[in-house]
Design a protein around this motif. Structure first.
Motif, PDB file in Angstrom:
ATOM      1  N   ASN A 125      18.776  57.522  43.964  1.00 28.80           N
ATOM      2  CA  ASN A 125      17.983  57.602  45.194  1.00 28.80           C
ATOM      3  C   ASN A 125      17.795  59.054  45.634  1.00 28.80           C
ATOM      4  N   GLU A 126      18.829  59.863  45.438  1.00 26.20           N
ATOM      5  CA  GLU A 126      18.716  61.272  45.785  1.00 26.20           C
ATOM      6  C   GLU A 126      17.656  61.961  44.930  1.00 26.20           C
ATOM      7  N   LEU A 127      17.658  61.648  43.640  1.00 24.98           N
ATOM      8  CA  LEU A 127      16.640  62.225  42.755  1.00 24.98           C
ATOM      9  C   LEU A 127      15.246  61.760  43.146  1.00 24.98           C
ATOM     10  N   SER A 128      15.131  60.442  43.515  1.00 21.05           N
ATOM     11  CA  SER A 128      13.829  59.923  43.939  1.00 21.05           C
ATOM     12  C   SER A 128      13.360  60.609  45.216  1.00 21.05           C
ATOM     13  N   SER A 129      14.293  60.857  46.151  1.00 19.85           N
ATOM     14  CA  SER A 129      13.927  61.539  47.393  1.00 19.85           C
ATOM     15  C   SER A 129      13.489  62.970  47.116  1.00 19.85           C
ATOM     16  N   GLU A 130      14.177  63.620  46.207  1.00 22.66           N
ATOM     17  CA  GLU A 130      13.767  64.979  45.856  1.00 22.66           C
ATOM     18  C   GLU A 130      12.389  64.994  45.206  1.00 22.66           C
ATOM     19  N   ALA A 131      12.115  63.971  44.371  1.00 25.66           N
ATOM     20  CA  ALA A 131      10.781  63.886  43.756  1.00 25.66           C
ATOM     21  C   ALA A 131       9.712  63.636  44.824  1.00 25.66           C
ATOM     22  N   SER A 132      10.033  62.759  45.776  1.00 24.54           N
ATOM     23  CA  SER A 132       9.072  62.496  46.867  1.00 24.54           C
ATOM     24  C   SER A 132       8.847  63.752  47.698  1.00 24.54           C
ATOM     25  N   LEU A 133       9.906  64.522  47.914  1.00 19.33           N
ATOM     26  CA  LEU A 133       9.760  65.772  48.651  1.00 19.33           C
ATOM     27  C   LEU A 133       8.865  66.742  47.898  1.00 19.33           C
ATOM     28  N   SER A 134       9.025  66.784  46.593  1.00 22.33           N
ATOM     29  CA  SER A 134       8.165  67.651  45.795  1.00 22.33           C
ATOM     30  C   SER A 134       6.711  67.209  45.893  1.00 22.33           C
ATOM     31  N   ARG A 135       6.476  65.890  45.839  1.00 21.10           N
ATOM     32  CA  ARG A 135       5.107  65.395  45.968  1.00 21.10           C
ATOM     33  C   ARG A 135       4.544  65.700  47.357  1.00 21.10           C
ATOM     34  N   ALA A 136       5.410  65.574  48.395  1.00 20.35           N
ATOM     35  CA  ALA A 136       4.947  65.901  49.748  1.00 20.35           C
ATOM     36  C   ALA A 136       4.575  67.375  49.856  1.00 20.35           C
ATOM     37  N   GLY A 137       5.346  68.238  49.201  1.00 16.41           N
ATOM     38  CA  GLY A 137       5.010  69.656  49.201  1.00 16.41           C
ATOM     39  C   GLY A 137       3.679  69.916  48.531  1.00 16.41           C
ATOM     40  N   ALA A 138       3.466  69.212  47.398  1.00 15.95           N
ATOM     41  CA  ALA A 138       2.179  69.360  46.712  1.00 15.95           C
ATOM     42  C   ALA A 138       1.044  68.830  47.579  1.00 15.95           C
ATOM     43  N   ALA A 139       1.299  67.733  48.315  1.00 18.63           N
ATOM     44  CA  ALA A 139       0.260  67.179  49.198  1.00 18.63           C
ATOM     45  C   ALA A 139      -0.083  68.151  50.318  1.00 18.63           C
ATOM     46  N   ILE A 140       0.912  68.883  50.814  1.00 21.25           N
ATOM     47  CA  ILE A 140       0.660  69.899  51.853  1.00 21.25           C
ATOM     48  C   ILE A 140      -0.262  70.986  51.310  1.00 21.25           C
ATOM     49  N   GLU A 141       0.048  71.451  50.094  1.00 20.50           N
ATOM     50  CA  GLU A 141      -0.803  72.492  49.512  1.00 20.50           C
ATOM     51  C   GLU A 141      -2.220  71.975  49.314  1.00 20.50           C
ATOM     52  N   GLU A 142      -2.344  70.719  48.887  1.00 17.75           N
ATOM     53  CA  GLU A 142      -3.682  70.135  48.700  1.00 17.75           C
ATOM     54  C   GLU A 142      -4.399  69.995  50.035  1.00 17.75           C
ATOM     55  N   ALA A 143      -3.670  69.581  51.104  1.00 16.54           N
ATOM     56  CA  ALA A 143      -4.288  69.454  52.426  1.00 16.54           C
ATOM     57  C   ALA A 143      -4.707  70.819  52.960  1.00 16.54           C
ATOM     58  N   LYS A 144      -3.891  71.840  52.716  1.00 13.19           N
ATOM     59  CA  LYS A 144      -4.249  73.182  53.145  1.00 13.19           C
ATOM     60  C   LYS A 144      -5.545  73.639  52.454  1.00 13.19           C
ATOM     61  N   ALA A 145      -5.649  73.293  51.157  1.00 10.14           N
ATOM     62  CA  ALA A 145      -6.876  73.642  50.432  1.00 10.14           C
ATOM     63  C   ALA A 145      -8.074  72.903  51.015  1.00 10.14           C
ATOM     64  N   ASP A 146      -7.848  71.621  51.361  1.00  6.71           N
ATOM     65  CA  ASP A 146      -8.950  70.854  51.968  1.00  6.71           C
ATOM     66  C   ASP A 146      -9.368  71.446  53.311  1.00  6.71           C
ATOM     67  N   VAL A 147      -8.413  71.897  54.116  1.00  4.09           N
ATOM     68  CA  VAL A 147      -8.715  72.504  55.416  1.00  4.09           C
ATOM     69  C   VAL A 147      -9.514  73.794  55.218  1.00  4.09           C
ATOM     70  N   ALA A 148      -9.051  74.596  54.232  1.00  8.56           N
ATOM     71  CA  ALA A 148      -9.778  75.834  53.970  1.00  8.56           C
ATOM     72  C   ALA A 148     -11.203  75.542  53.513  1.00  8.56           C
ATOM     73  N   SER A 149     -11.354  74.527  52.662  1.00  9.22           N
ATOM     74  CA  SER A 149     -12.696  74.170  52.193  1.00  9.22           C
ATOM     75  C   SER A 149     -13.558  73.640  53.332  1.00  9.22           C
ATOM     76  N   ALA A 150     -12.927  72.836  54.249  1.00  2.55           N
ATOM     77  CA  ALA A 150     -13.677  72.315  55.388  1.00  2.55           C
ATOM     78  C   ALA A 150     -14.090  73.434  56.341  1.00  2.55           C
ATOM     79  N   LYS A 151     -13.223  74.410  56.552  1.00  2.18           N
ATOM     80  CA  LYS A 151     -13.572  75.550  57.399  1.00  2.18           C
ATOM     81  C   LYS A 151     -14.735  76.328  56.812  1.00  2.18           C
ATOM     82  N   ALA A 152     -14.712  76.505  55.485  1.00  2.00           N
ATOM     83  CA  ALA A 152     -15.826  77.203  54.841  1.00  2.00           C
ATOM     84  C   ALA A 152     -17.116  76.426  54.992  1.00  2.00           C
ATOM     85  N   ALA A 153     -17.017  75.093  54.887  1.00  2.03           N
ATOM     86  CA  ALA A 153     -18.213  74.266  55.044  1.00  2.03           C
ATOM     87  C   ALA A 153     -18.738  74.352  56.473  1.00  2.03           C
TER      88      ALA A 153
END
Length: 412
Positions: A125-153
């Motif tokens: 479960n600890e490993l699964s939580s760490e994997a989910s945390l990694s995915r959440a971090g990647a989702a943050i970076e993707e959301a930040k990219a989407d925000v930057a793209s939306a601001k440019a638009a």
């Protein structure tokens, strides 16, 4: 003359005979003295053998008595038995306790295995939580990219809207002067409306992207909390794992209890430790035997000695290994051969000279006269060889004569 000569002759012969008798007596005395010195003898001797008191090591009533007083026994012959039922029960109880402990150890092993599996699950479960945390971090970076793209638009839509608005404001005054057509004004007005809607849509996309970023950041924080919680779960599961040491530490104690019970049970049957003769037997079957309390005595008939007390002036002629002749008073015609085993080095001092000693442990050889200084006597132990043991009795009187030089036989 004849008569006087005969008397004188008889006188000479008489004196000669007298002198001869005196000389012969002196020679005989010297020979006897030499014989006594070279071959010391004493009638102050006793037959001796080692003996032990037979006492049980356990308590209980005597159920079987296999010997009688003064009976000859061989090594390994049964002597008596004590009721073994309490000790059989104790042995069965000790074995039952050992089996119970083994069952507890097996159960605890299964429990520990289950807890170890729980630790493995918590770690997964600890490993699964760490994997989910990694995915959440990647989702943050993707959301930040989407925000930057939306601001440019949004910026691009605002620029296009500003251009369309400026173009509309520029050509509308020209319509009255007929420099532009109505259609061109309508197209500019339509473009300005279209660019305004595009700008609004871009702002909506920006708002949506920013909401997605906030959701991703919240998911990341949730993932961090999950990782922390799963780590605590791993620690808790690890701490819940018990060890077998408290139970394993009891294994030797349970085995010792079994060995003790078996030892007590085995000691309910007493056998002769060596060839011996039973003596001082005064009990019967049914008597209660107490551990450590003597029941009768066994005289070791394997080796017999004659303990002879010689004067200290004779000890210089006695050495270990010398041959000796032994005669017992009960059968004085039986000539027994022996070998000097040892010569004593201590006896109890005379109380009239040094006072009474309270410490026991030395032979007490009594003197017959206390007003005449007599030579001390020291015990000499003579081992009797090839003896007919049936004629010996412990403590019976004997005569010992020391013969010749030390024997070539090995001294035991």
């Amino acid at each position: 003359m004849g008569f006087d000569g005969s008397v004188e002759t008889r006188s000479i012969v008489g004196r000669t005979i007298s002198i001869a008798i005196v000389v012969a007596a002196a020679i005989m005395g010297l020979l006897v003295l030499r014989q006594v010195s070279d071959n010391p003898r004493t009638d102050d001797a006793e037959i001796f053998a080692n003996f032990i008191g037979i006492a049980p090591l356990v308590n209980g009533p005597i159920t079987h008595l296999y010997v009688a007083d003064n009976q000859q026994v061989r090594a390994g012959d049964p002597l008596f038995e004590i009721d073994d039922r309490p000790y059989s029960y104790a042995l069965a109880h000790a074995r039952s306790d050992q089996q119970s402990l083994k069952g507890q150890i097996d159960d605890e092993r299964r429990i520990i295995a289950g807890k170890e599996s729980g630790v493995d699950v918590a770690k997964a479960n600890e490993l699964s939580s760490e994997a989910s945390l990694s995915r959440a971090g990647a989702a943050i970076e993707e959301a930040k990219a989407d925000v930057a793209s939306a601001k440019a638009a949004v910026e691009r839509a605002d620029a296009e809207l500003a251009y369309a608005s400026n173009n509309l404001h520029r050509i509308e005054p020209l319509l009255t002067k007929q420099f532009v057509t109505v259609d061109q004004v309508d197209q500019a007005r339509t473009l300005q409306v279209s660019r305004s809607r595009a700008a609004q849509q871009a702002r909506s996309q920006l708002t949506l992207a920013e909401a997605g970023l906030a959701a991703a950041e919240a998911q990341y924080k949730q993932g961090q909390a999950n990782v922390l919680q799963s780590g605590h779960q791993v620690q808790q599961a690890s701490h819940n794992i018990t060890t077998l040491e408290p139970l394993v530490g009891q294994v030797q104690g349970r085995q010792a209890a079994i060995d003790t019970a078996q030892y007590n049970l085995d000691n309910c049957k007493i056998v002769a430790p060596f060839d011996a003769r039973v003596t001082n037997l005064t009990i019967s079957r049914g008597a209660y035997a107490t551990a450590g309390q003597r029941i009768f005595t066994l005289i070791d008939t394997r080796v017999w000695w004659a303990v002879a007390n010689f004067r200290e002036t004779q000890l210089q002629h006695i050495k270990p290994g010398m041959q000796a002749d032994v005669f017992v008073m009960s059968k004085p015609s039986v000539h027994l051969k022996g070998v000097v085993d040892s010569v004593g080095f201590g006896v109890t001092p005379d109380a009239d000279l040094v006072g009474r000693l309270s410490e026991p442990g030395l032979p007490d050889v009594q003197r017959t006269l206390n007003w005449v200084h007599l030579a001390s006597r020291f015990p000499v132990r003579v081992r009797i060889e090839s003896q007919p043991s049936d004629i010996f009795r412990l403590g019976e009187s004997a005569v010992v004569v020391i013969r010749g030089e030390p024997s070539l036989l090995p001294h035991r």
